[in-house]
Enzyme design. Sequence first.
Site, mmCIF file in Angstrom:
data_model
loop_
_atom_site.group_PDB
_atom_site.id
_atom_site.type_symbol
_atom_site.label_atom_id
_atom_site.label_comp_id
_atom_site.label_asym_id
_atom_site.label_seq_id
_atom_site.Cartn_x
_atom_site.Cartn_y
_atom_site.Cartn_z
ATOM 1 C CE LYS A 158 46.773 4.077 -24.773
ATOM 2 N NZ LYS A 158 47.647 4.239 -25.943
ATOM 3 C CE LYS A 201 55.345 7.649 -15.616
ATOM 4 N NZ LYS A 201 54.707 7.707 -14.286
ATOM 5 N NE ARG A 292 40.743 4.081 -38.917
ATOM 6 C CZ ARG A 292 40.980 5.271 -38.411
ATOM 7 N NH1 ARG A 292 41.156 6.321 -39.196
ATOM 8 N NH2 ARG A 292 41.091 5.450 -37.108
HETATM 9 P P1 ADP Z 1 42.442 5.071 -29.398
HETATM 10 O O1 ADP Z 1 42.867 4.009 -30.379
HETATM 11 O O2 ADP Z 1 41.362 4.620 -28.469
HETATM 12 O O3 ADP Z 1 42.168 6.385 -30.035
HETATM 13 P P2 ADP Z 1 45.169 5.819 -28.696
HETATM 14 O O4 ADP Z 1 46.164 4.854 -28.199
HETATM 15 O O5 ADP Z 1 45.303 6.246 -30.121
HETATM 16 O O6 ADP Z 1 43.701 5.242 -28.426
HETATM 17 O O7 ADP Z 1 45.162 7.096 -27.762
HETATM 18 C C1 ADP Z 1 44.221 8.121 -27.936
HETATM 19 C C2 ADP Z 1 44.713 9.365 -27.243
HETATM 20 O O8 ADP Z 1 44.893 9.130 -25.840
HETATM 21 C C3 ADP Z 1 46.066 9.852 -27.729
HETATM 22 O O9 ADP Z 1 45.956 10.677 -28.855
HETATM 23 C C4 ADP Z 1 46.540 10.612 -26.510
HETATM 24 O O10 ADP Z 1 45.910 11.870 -26.464
HETATM 25 C C5 ADP Z 1 46.033 9.800 -25.339
HETATM 26 N N1 ADP Z 1 47.038 8.817 -24.862
HETATM 27 C C6 ADP Z 1 47.218 7.564 -25.330
HETATM 28 N N2 ADP Z 1 48.227 6.946 -24.681
HETATM 29 C C7 ADP Z 1 48.701 7.817 -23.780
HETATM 30 C C8 ADP Z 1 49.751 7.772 -22.775
HETATM 31 N N3 ADP Z 1 50.486 6.680 -22.562
HETATM 32 N N4 ADP Z 1 49.956 8.882 -22.032
HETATM 33 C C9 ADP Z 1 49.192 9.995 -22.199
HETATM 34 N N5 ADP Z 1 48.199 10.085 -23.102
HETATM 35 C C10 ADP Z 1 47.938 9.028 -23.884
#
Ligand code: ADP
Length: 499
Positions: A158, A201, A292
């Site tokens: 990420k 994870k 926000r």
């Molecule tokens: P962004 O800020 O880019 O939207 P997020 O951290 O909010 O990123 O994650 C977006 C989406 O990605 C989440 O709603 C979920 O569907 C998926 N996701 C994020 N982290 C995980 C994880 N550790 N395991 C599985 N899916 C994840």
Amino acid sequence: MFRKLLVANRGEIAVRVIRACRELGVASVAVYSDADAHAPHVREADEAVNIGPAPSSASYLLGESIIAAARATGAEAVHPGYGFLSEREWFARLVRDSGLAWVGPPAEAIAAMGSKTSARILAIAAGVPVVPGTTEPLRDLADARETAERFGYPVLLKAAAGGGGKGMRVVRADEDLEASLAAAQREARNAFGDDAVYVEKYIEGPRHVEIQVLADQHGRVISLGERECSIQRRHQKMIEEAPSVALTPALRRRMGDTAVAAARAAGYVNAGTCEFLLDRNGDFYFLEMNTRLQVEHPVTELVTGIDLVQWQLRIAAGEPLDLPDHIEPRGWAIECRLTSEDPAHGFLPSTGRVSYLHVPAGPGVRWDGGIEPGSTVGLHYDSLLGKLIVWARTRSGAIARMQRALHELRIVGVETSREFHLRVMEHEDYRAGAVSIQWLEQALPGLVAQAPPPGEVRLAAVAAALLAERDRGGATPGAAPSRVTADRWKDAARRDALR
Ligand code: ADP
């Protein structure tokens, strides 16, 4: 309360904020780019200021121009909407330093929650459960390999500065790590100018459940319950609802308390959202806090009866919250995001002129739109045309109402995601509430390949018949299917659409 407020946004969210202003007796100032000179938000506002050419980098993202527009019109406060400058710490600071009220959290809270890694550090310190993973950016491939093995595949790379699903890569095996790391870093660098990537994870089969919070300037923080946002494509939400089928009142209370703790730890003020992954055992993990108003805020408004945008303004004006600590939802609300994308062709963005628009109405239906007949849909801004939101006493009632409303909705001139939403509403998994964040990607091939729903077949027949009739220069009795003749009074209004 403020006398005048500037809305630093466009489209449906600018219209939404202007509506709140009007109900509170606050005058509104719109800003617009050359491409938006005739946009609904410009017409709805009491005043409007042109801030530059179409590209957002030359208009909606220019903080100085927005401040100048506020000065020129005598606005006392700035509401950023979502996207654009809403989560830019420097802009919150600039607004404040210009002597204007910022309708959002303090710049310091935006900064604390702005990077995913700093938010994780803050959450851990506040005792908020986070997804297992690191809080430090990866140094190199060797570091990535060691970290991935420590947490076990699959892992998720990420972007620390991430948002909108960008800079994220699922890695299922060691041999994919090198390419995925390079891709995540490249995407992060391009999107955010920062290639820091860390490891989480990858949780299989969870739901995305988020908690809305409101915090006033006097130290009160409350939770307004959850939104279920698991219907996602490429980590982007498409359909949201409140409440979630997966929550009991006890779990709602626990998640609410956790979100309040995270908000307190960040010194949060105004409306914010804590996003969580909820696994099949009822364990939940903090993902991030959005500092926000969210696109999907209306579902919370419909099940709580609380106007979140009005409360944003009240809080920014210093009013104390006079609401209970926890609010239980009443009934069920669903939102579909109607975008100018073509689901049948890989959600390809579609452009054009809206030649016809019929907005659904009737019991329990709300349309938060940013288009009208004559609007041009281009590629400068995001593809959201409007949000269709329904409320009913039960979930099945809300699904039936959404189907009815989607059938009423007509947008002609650009491709839209309307049919896709109808298919989801018909799907047995969705109807059973048996979805996770991976569900849509798996179900998608079936959802976009099916035959059109029965109502669509009828409408297509009507359209074909009317076109044939027009080509012939008038009605030819008996030539069109009899059903068309019987329904002609209904379809007269749709004729424009067929021109
Ligand atoms: P962004 O800020 O880019 O939207 P997020 O951290 O909010 O990123 O994650 C977006 C989406 O990605 C989440 O709603 C979920 O569907 C998926 N996701 C994020 N982290 C995980 C994880 N550790 N395991 C599985 N899916 C994840």
